[in-house]
Design an enzyme around this catalytic site. Structure first.
Site, PDB file in Angstrom:
ATOM      1  N   ASN A   1       1.331   7.336   2.949  1.00 56.31           N
ATOM      2  CA  ASN A   1       2.053   6.396   3.815  1.00 56.31           C
ATOM      3  C   ASN A   1       3.555   6.640   3.798  1.00 56.31           C
ATOM      4  OD1 ASN A   1      -0.281   5.150   4.651  1.00 56.31           O
ATOM      5  ND2 ASN A   1      -0.172   3.512   3.134  1.00 56.31           N
TER       6      ASN A   1
ATOM      7  N   ASP B   1       0.833  -1.209   0.000  1.00 59.15           N
ATOM      8  CA  ASP B   1       0.000   0.000   0.000  1.00 59.15           C
ATOM      9  C   ASP B   1       0.864   1.254   0.000  1.00 59.15           C
ATOM     10  OD1 ASP B   1      -2.395   1.396  -0.072  1.00 59.15           O
ATOM     11  OD2 ASP B   1      -2.673   1.386   2.105  1.00 59.15           O
TER      12      ASP B   1
ATOM     13  N   LYS C   1       2.068   4.721  -1.028  1.00 55.77           N
ATOM     14  CA  LYS C   1       1.427   5.921  -1.582  1.00 55.77           C
ATOM     15  C   LYS C   1       1.910   7.119  -0.768  1.00 55.77           C
ATOM     16  CE  LYS C   1      -2.672   5.165   1.336  1.00 55.77           C
ATOM     17  NZ  LYS C   1      -4.146   5.019   1.372  1.00 55.77           N
TER      18      LYS C   1
END
Length: 258
Positions: free
Chosen positions: A76, A71, A73
């Site tokens: 993050n 995840d 991105k």
């Protein structure tokens, strides 16, 4: 494991209630990479090179230890008080992905998912490199290369290449085209040494890993008033020590006294 890499968010301690688990993480006063993009728009090439190179070091460390983030991105990716990258939020990360081991399942955030993830195919670290490509594109243009609203997989796969604006250098376009490669086996990061790409020609990787390279900016530490409830007859130091001893996990290198 994260403590062995300077570009991953480190865990200081953990504790739990009957229904929740709490993590005490290091503080990143620079906010997220998404905050920086939202505030400044497209970022200068030198800034993109710096942030991307630190993210690469973090990803390569994870992948060498069998971890796929799943995840990646801008939301993050944090910036610490020194101005360095901290990859965070490993809530859906996959572990034990060594050699040719693969996983399958629709994870991650719309707009950042690799084609193989959307197609519910088996995948591994290549999905992170695709997400890195999307993140770099966002740093360079302040928008995503593919619409996150696309719900039909065939429509997504039919898109040949994203649009590359004229202000984007040839080196950056080439890097993005190799990261946003729909063939997961040919994608840069999985195929070839990404550190040797011409876009990173000015990067001294050894100095970068030692955090000896000047950061694009150094965030200011916000003012905060510290307050706590102290039990009668218990000093502040004793109170802190008592609270720390109640934690179910404490990193032995965490200087909580400070």
């Amino acid at each position: 494991m994260a403590k062995s890499c300077p570009f991953l968010c480190h865990l200081h301690a953990a504790f739990q209630s009957e229904v929740q688990v709490f993590f005490v993480l290091e503080y990143a006063c620079g906010g997220t990479l998404n905050n920086i993009i939202s505030k400044n728009g497209r970022l200068p090439t030198e800034t993109i090179q710096f942030y991307t190179a630190e993210i690469i070091i973090g990803l390569q460390f994870l992948h060498s230890n069998g971890v796929v983030h799943c995840d990646l991105k801008p939301d993050n990716i944090l910036v610490d008080r020194g101005g360095h990258i901290k990859i965070c939020d490993f809530g859906i990360s996959a572990e034990g992905l060594f050699d040719k081991k693969l996983i399958c399942g629709l994870g991650g955030t719309p707009g950042y998912r690799a084609p193989e993830v959307l197609l519910l195919e088996w995948y591994n670290a290549g999905a992170d490199w695709w997400s890195l490509g999307v993140t770099i594109y966002e740093m360079a243009t302040a928008k995503q290369p593919f619409s996150p609203s696309i719900s039909v997989v065939k429509e997504f796969i039919s898109i040949k290449t994203p649009e590359y604006p004229s202000h984007m250098s040839q080196e950056l376009q080439d890097l993005l085209s190799k990261l946003l490669e729909k063939d997961k086996k040919q994608r840069l990061g999985v195929n070839g040494n990404i550190r040797e790409h011409p876009f990173f020609a000015s990067i001294n990787w050894e100095n970068l890993e030692k955090k000896k390279v000047k950061t694009p900016f150094q965030p200011k530490m916000p003012f905060a008033s510290e307050f706590s409830v102290i039990s009668p007859g218990l000093s502040a130091d004793a109170f802190k020590r008592e609270r720390v001893e109640e934690l179910s996990y404490v990193d032995p290198t965490w200087h909580w006294q400070e």
